[in-house]
Enzyme design. Sequence first.
Site, PDB file in Angstrom:
ATOM      1  CB  ALA A 270      -1.016  -0.010   1.124  1.00  0.00           C
TER       2      ALA A 270
ATOM      3  N   GLY B 274      -0.207  -5.410   0.859  1.00  0.00           N
ATOM      4  CA  GLY B 274      -1.513  -5.224   0.096  1.00  0.00           C
ATOM      5  C   GLY B 274      -0.994  -5.976  -1.355  1.00  0.00           C
TER       6      GLY B 274
ATOM      7  CD  GLU C 179       0.775  -5.805   5.691  1.00  0.00           C
ATOM      8  OE1 GLU C 179       1.554  -6.865   5.954  1.00  0.00           O
ATOM      9  OE2 GLU C 179       0.128  -5.802   4.442  1.00  0.00           O
TER      10      GLU C 179
ATOM     11  CD  GLU D 157      -3.293  -7.801   3.005  1.00  0.00           C
ATOM     12  OE1 GLU D 157      -2.891  -6.869   2.638  1.00  0.00           O
ATOM     13  OE2 GLU D 157      -3.980  -8.168   3.879  1.00  0.00           O
TER      14      GLU D 157
END
Length: 714
Positions: free
Chosen positions: A69, A117, A140, A120
């Site tokens: 992200a 992300g 994270e 993910e």
Amino acid sequence: MIYEGKAITVKEIEGGILQLNFDLEGESVNKFNRQTIEDLKAAVEAIQGQNGVKGLVLSSSKDVFIVGADITEFTDTFKLPEEELVAANIEVNKIFSSVEDLPFPTVAAINGIALGGGFEICLTCDYRVMSEKAKVGLPEVKLGIYPGWGGTVRLPRLIGADNAIEWIAATKEKKAAVALKEGAVDAVVAPEKLLDAAVDLVKRACEGEIDYKARREEKTGKLKLNPMESMMVFETAKGFIAGQTKGQYPAPIEAIKAMQKHAGMTRDKALEVEAKGFAKMAKTSIAESLIGLFLNDQLLKKKAKEMPKTEPVKKAAVLGAGIMGGGIAYQSALKGTPIIMKDINQAGIDLGLSEANKLLAKRVEKGRMKPDAAGKVLNNIIPALTYSEFGDVDVIVEAVVENPKVKKAVLAEVEGLVSEDTIITSNTSTISIDLLAEGLKRPENFLGMHFFNPVHMMPLVEIIRGKKTSDEAVAKVVAYAQAMGKTPVVVNDCPGFLVNRVLFPYFGGFAGLLRDGANFQKVDKVMEKFGWPMGPAYLLDVVGMDTAVHANEVMAEGFPDRMKADYKSAMQVLFENDRYGQKNDKGFYAYELDRKGKQKKVVDESVYGLIKDVVADEKDFSDEEIIERVMVPMCIETVRCLEEGIVEDPAEADMGLIFGIGFPPFRGGALRYIDSMGLDKFCEIADKYADLGKLYHPTEKMRDMAKKGEKYFG
Ligand code: NAD
């Protein structure tokens, strides 16, 4: 073209098989910023509107797959109220789940790093093919949060809860072979075969050779663990991690709690649990500090890039092969810059070389280096007793004894022997750079390059700009520090520069506490609980009482109004009694060798007798008072450095403290620490101790900022 956005394109590659390709416009890497998320939503809608689609491959046309992200967007996003953050996460999760729910097989073709992300989204696919060169992971928790776009839900269902906990809590990037072995990816291929391999998987799934629907069911269903197994896995992991993080980093534990809570739920309910825990973590001051740290680091790198362009350092030299000179030579050689290590006596050189040898042998022993590579590193250190090979040296680091007379003589001598372009630096920890520059012919080519001990472990290098230092010289030394794998912070000249200037007021606070009857073991315990790697007494033993007493004199001379004590400190008494700390096995504590031959700290009751004449009868101070009395002087001095322009930016000051002296990273540095409690509250605390002297007096500007509700970080 089925869809064309600024971050994503979708096209048909062959017979009903589509390719959704990430290629974020104007950026060197792909990341999940707002644009990419919007594009993903639109791209999936476009795909859903197509007829005759047989399968989908996700790919990237940059070197990376997706780095994660966009962390630069976190600061604003995380300001949202907690409920709105939960809702925002659920919105992104809906888009991710819409990829997972497409009515045909999906495969991620992971060509480069896919983190956070970025990984993910790969987990939403039915299958993952990975290039041998790629790495995947969920890092994270390093930022005080945890995977919030399905990572805690899909990964345990795919690779088992125990593996998923390790991936999420340890944050390590996983190489292809490990990812394959643990079941996070389904195939590993050479980079040039990646797309073909992904398309092949789609075809095999379409032909029913592999059952993608069963795969999907497993990933979106409940976690397959019975209650007993579940308790074992999650409770054991929570206990283990709580021990390791000492309660200072809650995110990995919260991630495990979320996994445990949603183990018995199917995907959409589980995602809601994940989103709630994620939002809770995102609102902590720990996440704010750790994200701030990441952004500070970006800022430092950006500032380094904006400096004048310079040629890389091809050959360096260090004067003095002692603790620091030996460490500097090792680090330079290790990172590929050959370095001459000069001393005035052979014994010094032998010691420097044997230290480097020991460090290299350890690397080989741990499997981090091949023996022949270690040999090459050692060959990069060129021992010398004369200046005969100094003609083509680009940068010199002077690391002889901390004595201005000796240093000035050595600097002037070497300046006369090297080329006009050679940059000369000093590793002094306290002596003014402008003072050392006085006798030099080319002060524009002279500056400070302050490493920390032990050099190979400590990430910071303080680069000290003298009044006459040129921008080019600063740029060259910054580039050299980076090439050595260090984080350079550029500061202006003053006694102690940035790091020691703020460290000594902290020691001053500690000395005052001891004078007033605090027990130094208790102070150490409290400060370690606060987050410091070691308390002040232990740190003084590591620094060396002789070094600390000497540096303290320099600081007292530089800032007599607040750093000159009107009492004899416990440190002085220990110094006078030859208790120098770890270097002679006795300081505040005594040091013994443990079974592995490592120095172990033990309590030495005799110290209390030694210092009894300079300290008051023992008194019980609360943890709060101990913390305030040592932290307030350090914080105020950091502010002074900022206000006086010793350091240009709050980010640089905080990074200096974290990387140079181990300020607790989850508190973000002294300025972020003040911000987290608010300047008004900070001034209120400082005022309680106003009688203790100027170390505790906030500046006028601090009071002014407090009134206006201002902060150091926006
Ligand atoms: P040290 O005593 O271990 O080493 C000094 C070395 O310099 C010795 O090997 C000595 O033989 C050599 N030397 C003396 N005169 C010389 C000359 N004219 N030419 C070449 N070599 C000469 O000292 P150290 O702890 O490595 O400290 C060196 C410098 O680094 C000092 O300025 C110190 O303040 C600074 N520093 C030390 C630390 C630390 O923790 N030790 C941390 C940061 C900076």
